[in-house]
Write an enzyme that holds these catalytic residues in place. Structure first.
Site, PDB file in Angstrom:
ATOM      1  N   ASP A 484       1.475 -17.082  -4.406  1.00 45.21           N
ATOM      2  CA  ASP A 484       0.238 -16.358  -4.119  1.00 45.21           C
ATOM      3  C   ASP A 484      -0.985 -17.278  -4.198  1.00 45.21           C
ATOM      4  OD1 ASP A 484      -1.353 -14.160  -3.596  1.00 45.21           O
ATOM      5  OD2 ASP A 484      -0.576 -12.950  -5.247  1.00 45.21           O
ATOM      6  N   ASP A 554      -2.260  -7.059   1.730  1.00 44.66           N
ATOM      7  CA  ASP A 554      -2.076  -6.231   0.534  1.00 44.66           C
ATOM      8  C   ASP A 554      -2.152  -4.751   0.877  1.00 44.66           C
ATOM      9  OD1 ASP A 554      -1.597  -8.059  -1.409  1.00 44.66           O
ATOM     10  OD2 ASP A 554      -3.666  -8.233  -2.085  1.00 44.66           O
TER      11      ASP A 554
HETATM   12  C1  DGJ Z   1      -2.079 -10.416  -4.516  1.00 49.77           C
HETATM   13  C2  DGJ Z   1      -0.807 -10.131  -3.796  1.00 49.77           C
HETATM   14  O1  DGJ Z   1      -1.014  -9.985  -2.445  1.00 49.77           O
HETATM   15  C3  DGJ Z   1      -0.155  -8.912  -4.415  1.00 49.77           C
HETATM   16  O2  DGJ Z   1       0.994  -8.577  -3.705  1.00 49.77           O
HETATM   17  C4  DGJ Z   1       0.148  -9.203  -5.843  1.00 49.77           C
HETATM   18  O3  DGJ Z   1       1.112 -10.217  -5.920  1.00 49.77           O
HETATM   19  C5  DGJ Z   1      -1.109  -9.603  -6.581  1.00 49.77           C
HETATM   20  N1  DGJ Z   1      -1.810 -10.652  -5.915  1.00 49.77           N
HETATM   21  C6  DGJ Z   1      -0.803 -10.043  -7.974  1.00 49.77           C
HETATM   22  O4  DGJ Z   1      -1.894 -10.521  -8.614  1.00 49.77           O
END
Ligand code: DGJ
Length: 734
Positions: A484, A554
């Site tokens: 991430d 997201d």
């Molecule tokens: C952003 C990601 O896109 C989410 O899926 C998740 O992993 C969060 N970060 C966790 O902090």
């Protein structure tokens, strides 16, 4: 006779790159100015005699050293423009010398033709499996006065409508030079009227890659990121099209920059309606110093041409990115159906909770469990612990190893989340190495999500992170990693760069990230890596070189996903796009959609779940079990079939797309209607890509149809009742 893919005609001084589908033609014009002549459909019979017209135009002066008034760099379509020699359009490069001059004038010097495709050291790039797959032309330009050379590399894939390009700068002078701008490609389109519109993929966090189409107008249009990453806000891709181009017909050129940092795609329509197209590293906050003897390599650009509309263009890009950019063991492997605990628990989990989710997942046939954020340092919220890649002691009873073993005992795979490029002020790493944080010393840096960037351009920083990651990956049996990156770059300053070289920081950061990724993917070849950047902030061709799949957004709302997945498919293969069913009301939009709708939309990607399975009703669990089995049956078709967009969610209430197996014996159609109306009009969807004479049976209804009628008569969109309805048609040839 063996076909020649790159020809140079010594009489006309024309280079012709050609395969059965495309031609790319450039010509050495008078006094060595490199002229762009053509990119598009293959020209099989070509004399090379068509030259560019000349005319004396006021205020467009001569090519330096040439008295011919009608010969001006200001109007000549070029392959790679210089700065300061009477071409007032945007230059491809600006190079400053020690005397402060940024004037240069690049002319043809030499060329070579090589089998295959050279590697781009330290940068992601498309590749070939053997030298028979492509031929590379390298055209060498030299500044008229200085020993500064440009090597323009053009690779033509023999069996694909694809050209890749990149540029190398070689400083053979005795002084340092500074690159202030260095595009990876330039193409000057003549005023043929063919390409009069541009498509870009702008967006935002939770609204990534929305299709935006606009006329190319006089002046400058720019599509760029200044956020240090390819960004949610403007993807590193554009397409040039005709106003008549649609999904199935018309010309289209797709241009990808294989790079994950600041990018710029610039178009300039000039005084006589020619369009200059540039793509490369954004010159915003960029400079690069080259000492005598040093070389700079730009990122690569991929250009795909189609005369069969946007679906044709996307298809070629899907194949190339999947087959010759993505790498590793999982490149062609079916990807596991996962459940991720993020939207189920966020930071609030313990062993018991996780084991309950795993139990349910195993019961339902889900194949992998992914433990997301919150397992390390002392991370119970997003305010701490980034940089501390060691276990949060006591949070999980038997530790991560315990969870991994538990998952494996259930016959599932285990995945773990990391965010390696970041540091929290509240962390062990910051206490020990505050200087690892990217910032100007003694100036308060901007926080975002309460976190900061590590200066990944510095080797010691990368090594410290790599050591920590390896300690975990060596100790715990991990099948998958989610990588991430949850903020944009700011405070772009590096203590390793001198005052003059600060402009190198952002690019060095990306090169550092690439180096770390290269180490890790090589050291752990069995791991399936998934990219992520707050969802889709780094969904680009560069990251695909290291990670064959990525979390596109997201936003897990099935309705908003229609646009995001549709837009993403313009440039990226379905195998790269993960899609999860989440809970309702949806956490991002508050919308309620049925489990069927959520499943149908997510099944059009690399499928998974992201909700608390333990909270589901028995009825819902039955549906999930069926969805898992259904996806397993269609998985190869979805992940590795041909994908076609049929009806655009950007144009109306109806979305449709389909997948066809390479041998055309199987197809899956997804149709979605967003809003209901009391007096609905009926719609048909016209399928594509099928075998005309074949008989197909729809698997649910048992109904037979011929390919011809499915494509010509179309299929009925069901008379849906209610908002947010979807259906899947699964066709098999009989
Ligand atoms: C952003 C990601 O896109 C989410 O899926 C998740 O992993 C969060 N970060 C966790 O902090």
């Amino acid at each position: 006779m063996k076909q020649s893919y790159v020809e140079f005609d010594k009489d006309t001084e024309v280079f012709h790159l050609r395969n059965n589908e495309i031609s790319y033609i450039l010509k050495v014009e008078e006094d060595g100015v490199l002229n762009h002549l053509y990119f598009g459909k293959a020209i099989q019979h070509y004399s090379g005699n068509k030259t560019y017209l000349r005319r004396d135009r006021g205020f467009s002066g001569n090519v330096p050293g040439n008295a011919e008034r009608a010969y001006s760099k200001d109007t000549l379509p070029q392959e790679y423009s210089s700065h300061g020699s009477m071409d007032y359009r945007l230059p491809a490069t600006i190079i400053r010398r020690e005397n402060g001059s940024n004037l240069h004038d690049f002319r043809f010097s030499d060329y070579r033709i090589e089998a295959g495709k050279p590697e781009l050291e330290g940068l992601p790039h498309s590749y070939v499996r053997n030298e028979e797959e492509s031929t590379t032309l390298i055209v060498i330009l030299k500044d008229r006065d200085q020993e500064i050379y440009l090597e323009l590399a053009y690779t033509i894939y023999h069996e694909r409508p694809v050209i890749t390009r990149s540029v190398k700068v070689l400083n053979r002078t005795r002084e340092s030079i500074v690159l202030e701008k260095i595009a990876s490609m330039q193409t000057d389109l003549t005023n043929s009227g063919i390409y009069d519109e541009v498509i870009s993929l702008p967006g935002a966090h939770l609204r990534e890659r929305q299709i935006h189409r606009e006329p190319i107008h006089s002046g400058i249009q720019s599509f760029e990121s200044r956020r240090g990453a390819s960004s949610h806000h403007m993807n590193s891709f554009i397409a040039l099209v005709n106003h008549d181009t649609n999904e199935i017909s018309g010309p289209a050129i797709g241009i990808h920059l294989v790079y994950s940092g600041n990018h710029a795609f610039q178009l300039e329509k000039d005084q006589i309606d020619q369009v200059r197209v540039l793509a490369g590293i954004n010159d915003y906050n960029f400079s690069w110093s080259l000492s005598p003897g040093e070389v700079f390599q730009t990122p690569e650009v991929i250009m795909a041409y189609s005369d069969q509309g946007l679906n044709g263009m996307s298809g070629s890009l899907h194949h190339l990115l999947r087959e010759r950019v993505a790498r590793g063991m999982h490149q062609f492997k079916e990807r596991p159906i996962l459940v991720n605990n993020w939207e189920a628990t966020y930071f609030d989990f313990d062993s018991q909770k996780i084991e309950q989710i795993v139990d349910e997942a195993a019961e339902l046939g889900i194949e992998m469990f992914v433990l997301d954020d919150g397992w390390f340092g002392h991370r119970d919220s997003d305010n701490s612990s980034l940089g501390d890649w060691f276990e949060y002691e006591g949070k999980l009873k038997n530790g991560i190893k315990g969870i991994a073993d538990y998952v494996h005992q259930k016959g599932m795979q285990f995945g773990l989340w990391f965010e390696p490029e970041m540091i929290s002020i509240d962390s062990q790493l910051y206490k020990e190495h505050p200087d690892y944080l990217m910032q100007e010393p003694n100036r308060t840096p901007s926080a975002s999500r309460d976190q900061h960037l590590l200066d990944m351009g510095r080797q010691e920083v990368r090594q410290a992170i790599e050591k920590q990651l390896c300690a975990i990956l060596d100790e715990i049996p991990i099948d998958y990693v989610k990588w991430d990156m949850n903020r944009s770059l700011s405070d772009v300053y590096s203590i390793q760069c001198s005052a003059e070289n600060q402009g190198e920081t952002a690019h060095r950061h990306i090169l550092g990230v690439y180096e770390l990724l290269e180490h890790l993917v090589n050291r752990y070849p069995k791991i399936l890596w998934e990219g992520c950047s707050g969802g889709g902030g780094r969904f680009d061709a560069g990251f695909l070189y290291y990670m064959p799949q990525s979390w596109p957004t997201d936003n897990t709302d099935a309705v908003e996903r229609l646009k995001i997945q549709y837009g993403t498919s313009l440039a990226y293969p379905i195998s790269s796009m993960t899609a999860h069913v989440s809970a309702v009301p949806n956490h991002q939009t508050g919308r309620i959609t049925s489990l069927k709708t959520r499943g149908d939309v997510a099944m059009s990607g690399v499928f998974g779940y992201e909700l608390d399975l333990t909270e589901m009703t028995e009825k819902e669990k039955v549906i999930v079990k069926e969805q898992v089995q259904q996806y397993q049956a269609i998985r190869p078709l979805v992940q590795f079939g041909e994908f076609y967009r049929l009806n655009s969610p950007f144009e109306g209430n109806l979305t449709a797309w389909m997948f066809v197996s390479p041998d055309k014996t199987e197809a899956l159609v997804m149709m979605a209607r967003t809003l209901a109306s009391a007096q609905p009009v009926f719609h048909e969807v016209f399928l594509t890509g099928l075998e005309t004479t074949a008989r197909y049976q729809e698997q649910k209804t048992g109904q037979f149809y011929f390919g011809d009628e499915l494509m010509t008569l179309g299929v009925n969109v069901p008379d849906f009742y209610g908002d947010f309805q979807t259906t899947l048609l699964h066709l098999k040839k009989v």
